[in-house]
Scaffold this motif. Structure first.
Motif, PDB file in Angstrom:
ATOM      1  N   PHE A 272       0.821  -1.209   0.000  1.00  0.00           N
ATOM      2  CA  PHE A 272       0.000   0.000   0.000  1.00  0.00           C
ATOM      3  C   PHE A 272       0.862   1.270   0.000  1.00  0.00           C
ATOM      4  O   PHE A 272       0.500   2.280  -0.620  1.00  0.00           O
ATOM      5  N   THR A 273       2.006   1.217   0.683  1.00  0.00           N
ATOM      6  CA  THR A 273       2.918   2.362   0.675  1.00  0.00           C
ATOM      7  C   THR A 273       3.416   2.651  -0.738  1.00  0.00           C
ATOM      8  O   THR A 273       3.451   3.795  -1.189  1.00  0.00           O
ATOM      9  N   GLU A 274       3.789   1.573  -1.460  1.00  0.00           N
ATOM     10  CA  GLU A 274       4.275   1.712  -2.837  1.00  0.00           C
ATOM     11  C   GLU A 274       3.161   2.195  -3.758  1.00  0.00           C
ATOM     12  O   GLU A 274       3.386   3.040  -4.632  1.00  0.00           O
TER      13      GLU A 274
ATOM     14  N   GLU B 185       2.844  10.123  -7.674  1.00  0.00           N
ATOM     15  CA  GLU B 185       3.682  10.402  -8.847  1.00  0.00           C
ATOM     16  C   GLU B 185       2.823  10.594 -10.091  1.00  0.00           C
ATOM     17  O   GLU B 185       3.115  11.462 -10.927  1.00  0.00           O
ATOM     18  N   ILE B 186       1.757   9.771 -10.232  1.00  0.00           N
ATOM     19  CA  ILE B 186       0.846   9.927 -11.378  1.00  0.00           C
ATOM     20  C   ILE B 186       0.176  11.296 -11.335  1.00  0.00           C
ATOM     21  O   ILE B 186       0.070  11.993 -12.357  1.00  0.00           O
TER      22      ILE B 186
ATOM     23  N   ASN C 181      -2.565  17.574 -11.830  1.00  0.00           N
ATOM     24  CA  ASN C 181      -3.950  17.831 -11.414  1.00  0.00           C
ATOM     25  C   ASN C 181      -4.155  17.381  -9.980  1.00  0.00           C
ATOM     26  O   ASN C 181      -4.835  16.399  -9.709  1.00  0.00           O
ATOM     27  N   PRO C 182      -3.539  18.014  -9.010  1.00  0.00           N
ATOM     28  CA  PRO C 182      -3.633  17.557  -7.612  1.00  0.00           C
ATOM     29  C   PRO C 182      -5.053  17.507  -7.067  1.00  0.00           C
ATOM     30  O   PRO C 182      -5.340  16.783  -6.129  1.00  0.00           O
TER      31      PRO C 182
END
Length: 873
Positions: A708-710, A717-718, A724-725
């Motif tokens: 889940f961290t990864e 990153e996407i 588009n935060p």
């Protein structure tokens, strides 16, 4: 006597002699690195012969499923060719572990054969071990003296070490034996030739039916013999051969063990058994091999490309090949025999009934796959034969024949047959050389040297305390050195007690360390089980071998492994609830990092079902179910209480049950005390393993946190790349995909327009050379546009030779199209032309005689290729 009665009579006879009847062990062996398959009835009792553990009963009888297709005991090449060898066969046996010895074994065997089964004494011969000076072994006069009280002395024959000293392998329990042979020839044949001269001479009607082995020795790694702690009896009688004798027929295949299968093969193939030798051999091979493959699959061993799975695939392919070559079966058909086998033997071996659908589907899929391989092989062989004929050769190069066999799975015998039909032959010597090289390379890669055990503590018992403790003070009871090319030099160490779990039941072995009183530390890199003992692997020995050592299991790895093992049980429960009770475990791998679970199911598990399964398991984790463990349950009671056991596993009279809520399974592995310790369960993949077998891979505990961290990191990153935060990244990606698709359409339209404009220019540029309209050009169009362009021009022009070179960076392609009249009238071939021109772009290609392409890595060579094309005409 029908075969069912023959088997039952044997078991009841020894039950009356105070033997316990036990079920057959699985045919596929899981916890003995020296054996792949059960090749003799004694395999499952090996630990008793070695003295590593004590049997519950000193007298046992059974009918054991055996397979002999590899190693020292390999009957494969005889199967089908003669009428009495088999791959899979039943071994009727009676055993004494330190109880009765030669006298009772001999007298009971004689009583059963002559008084109960009623075999004529004048049909029987017996052999005894004649001794061997090189081994310092005397003649077995003790057995001789017992036999002469029962049978005429001229029917007691001496046998050499090869025939009358039984050994399971290069190492292990062994001893002299007495074989009982039967002569079922006619009176006229017996009068003409003395049966004693035919014993052990491979005569089809003078065969061995029972071997009484007197286990006295242990063969050591240095080939020396040492006395076993106790003397044992190990007998094995061929069930199929006994049926031949008692049913008064001349072949095992004429007994009711095989006739139902043979009749079904006749019905399916339209061939009649007993008409031609080669067809008879094919029918016998198929009937025999079906049994071997079916029992193996029922025991959990699927066909595969390595280990035991490779052997099973080889057996099945041999049967398919015989059906293909000699019975003309080009479509799957062997799977249809499974129903007959299940009806015939399902009462004695219930796994055939419960696993019938799985066996049937796996065989059907394997047949279809290999028949496709045969088709591809035939195409390749045809190409090789054409090349041979062009070169004026009548012999196929042995290396090529071997490559056809090794790389493409095309049988050597089929290659030889097809060649002979065309008056050609195969370079047998070259094939043998290539095969030997491969075998030598493989042997070198897997060669293992094992020294004898150095015994420090003369104590056969070893206590496992790993369910309750992760460290202990222990003594080294024995050790030995093992050297292999793969792992180098390792040591195997046995302790008098151990908290380390040895690899078994799908769970990997523990790691940890050993610490001597002096502070010397040795790391335990793996733990295995072998012949009832837990063996610890290290790269070196402690400096002080004797005395007391502290051993410590890696607690973190154990906890992760336990979480994954318990999750496997919950996963099994979830699938049976959600997918159906037909789901059965077919294999598992439980490690500290992840878990893998193979199960029977005949369709892909949908995304919705996977979510449902995941949610079910996580609900059980949130319930914080406590472990309910019973280490001293009886097998029958556990089954009565609803526990799930696995086919292909060997269970003793006393079993361990593991319960978490409604999940209830037989299991020897390590588990968490509470499902809450698993933290969370996450499926990472679902895939097919074989026909009817699916695989789920999953993670738990720390691995889920890392996952889940990864995932969270990747998500951020996407969003950063999309800039588009605040928006939903999925919506932004969908918009990009729509935009990309629109731009692709625009590019296609532009390229089409460009090709359309180019078409007129190219037609106008055609040169007439020797009656051929020649066009050559260079372009940057894509492959699809080039193909459409050349076919458009070919439809409008006659006598056309068109070549287009296209460059994309350093990569280059050449496309050649010819008018069909040029192919026919001038014998031009676009495939040959493009292969020759492809050399200029450092590539190759091919195609049809009127259209072909080539690809290469030298775009600078396109101009040279175009000029060379003009030179061709």
């Amino acid at each position: 006597m029908k075969s069912k009665q023959i088997r039952q009579t044997f078991l009841e006879f020894f039950e009356n002699k105070k033997h316990q009847i036990v079920p057959s062990a699985p045919m596929v062996i899981k916890n003995d690195p020296t054996l792949m398959f059960t090749n003799a009835g004694m395999n499952q009792f090996k630990e008793y012969f070695l003295g590593n553990s004590d049997p519950k009963n000193n007298r046992i009888t059974d009918s054991q499923k055996c397979l002999r297709v590899s190693g020292k005991h390999n009957d494969l090449e005889e199967v089908g060719v003669d009428t009495y060898h088999h791959t899979m066969f039943e071994m009727l046996g009676n055993w004494s572990f330190g109880d009765y010895f030669k006298k009772d074994a001999i007298s009971w065997a004689w009583e059963l054969l002559t008084e109960v089964y009623g075999i004529d004494k004048d049909c029987l011969y017996v052999t005894i071990f004649e001794g061997d000076k090189s081994e310092g072994l005397e003649r077995d006069t003790e057995a001789y003296d017992y036999w002469k009280e029962l049978i005429d002395e001229d029917r007691i024959l001496n046998g050499n070490k090869a025939d009358n000293f039984w050994e399971m392998g290069a190492q292990g329990p062994c001893g002299p034996c007495s074989e009982i042979h039967v002569d079922i020839r006619s009176k006229e044949e017996k009068a003409a030739v003395d049966g004693a001269t035919l014993v052990n001479m491979d005569h089809p009607q003078v065969v061995e039916i029972w071997n009484l082995v007197f286990m006295q020795y242990n063969r050591m790694a240095d080939s020396s013999l040492k006395n076993l702690p106790n003397q044992h009896v190990d007998t094995g009688m061929g069930f199929e051969r006994l049926a031949m004798v008692l049913q008064n027929v001349q072949s095992n295949y004429d007994t009711d063990v095989f006739t139902p299968l043979i009749r079904e093969i006749e019905t399916i193939t339209g061939h009649t058994y007993g008409k031609t030798t080669q067809e008879d051999i094919a029918i016998r091979v198929i009937a025999d091999h079906l049994r071997a493959v079916s029992f193996s699959i029922a025991d959990g061993q699927l066909p595969s490309n390595n280990g035991a799975g490779y052997v099973i695939r080889m057996i099945l392919r041999r049967a398919i090949r015989y059906g293909f070559t000699y019975l003309g079966k080009k479509e799957p058909f062997i799977y249809q025999l499974v129903n007959t086998l299940s009806k015939q033997m399902g009462d004695a071996f219930p796994e055939l009934k419960s696993q019938k659908n799985l066996i049937l589907n796996v065989i059907k899929e394997e047949e279809a796959s290999f028949l496709r391989t045969l088709e591809n092989g035939l195409t390749l062989l045809d190409s090789m034969i054409s090349g041979m004929k062009s070169a004026g050769s009548k012999t196929l190069d042995g290396k090529k024949a071997f490559e056809l066999n090794d790389t493409y799975g095309f049988p050597k015998e089929l290659t030889r047959l097809i060649l002979s039909e065309q008056g050609l032959e195969m370079d047998e010597e070259g094939f043998a050389i290539a095969l030997k090289k491969q075998q030598d390379d493989s042997r070198k890669a897997s060669a293992t040297e094992t020294s004898d055990w150095t015994v420090l503590v003369d104590d056969d018992t070893q206590e496992f305390i790993g369910y309750d403790k992760l460290e202990a003070d222990v003594r080294i009871s024995q050790y030995r050195k093992v050297t292999s090319k793969k792992d180098g030099e390792l040591y195997q160490i046995v302790f008098n007690m151990t908290p380390f779990y040895g690899e078994s039941g799908g769970q990997t072995g523990d790691k940890g360390y050993l610490e001597s009183a002096s502070g010397d530390t040795v790391y335990i890199i793996d733990t295995k089980k072998e012949n009832g003992q837990t063996v610890h692997l290290t790269k070196n020995l402690p400096k002080e071998i004797g005395g007391t050592h502290k051993v410590v299991v890696d607690a973190k790895q154990r906890a992760r492994t336990a979480a994954n093992h318990t999750a496997t049980h919950l996963l099994h429960q979830a699938m049976r609830k959600i997918l159906g009770t037909h789901v059965e475990q077919k294999g598992s791998m439980v490690r500290s990092a992840s878990l893998r679970f193979d199960f029977s199911h005949f369709s892909k598990v949908s995304a919705e079902e996977l979510v449902e399964i995941e949610n079910f398991v996580n609900a059980r984790i949130r319930e914080q179910l406590s472990l309910e463990e019973n280490r001293d349950n009886t097998y029958d009671q556990a089954m009565e209480d609803g526990a799930i056991g696995l086919f292909g596993e060997k269970y003793g009279d006393v079993v361990r049950t593991i319960k978490f809520g409604e999940s209830n399974e037989l299991c020897g592995g390590t588990h968490v005390k509470n499902t809450g310790d698993i933290w969370h369960f996450k499926i990472t993949s679902e895939s097919a393993v074989a026909s009817g077998i699916r695989r789920i891979e999953a993670i738990t505990s720390d691995a889920v946190k890392d996952f889940f961290t990864e995932q969270s990191k990747s998500f951020e990153e996407i969003k950063a790349v999309l800039k588009n935060p605040t928006k939903n990244p999925a919506e932004s990606i969908a918009a990009l995909q729509d935009e990309n698709a629109s731009l692709k359409k625009e590019i296609e339209q532009l390229l089409k327009a460009k090709a359309g404009n180019l078409k007129g220019d190219l037609i106008a540029s055609a040169k007439s050379i020797n009656g051929v309209n020649f066009i050559a050009t260079k372009t940057d169009l894509d492959a699809k546009s080039v193909k459409e362009l050349v076919f458009d021009i070919e439809r409008e022009m006659e006598n056309l030779f068109l070549i287009i070179g296209a460059a994309n960076g350093e990569k280059a392609t050449l496309t050649v199209i010819l008018s069909k009249n040029l192919v026919e009238e001038k014998s031009l071939d676009a495939g040959k032309i493009v292969r020759e021109l492809g050399k200029h772009i450092q590539g190759g290609g091919g195609g049809q005689s009127h259209f072909a392409t080539a690809g290469g890595k030298n775009a600078a060579g396109i101009d040279v290729a175009l000029a060379a094309a003009e030179g061709l005409i």
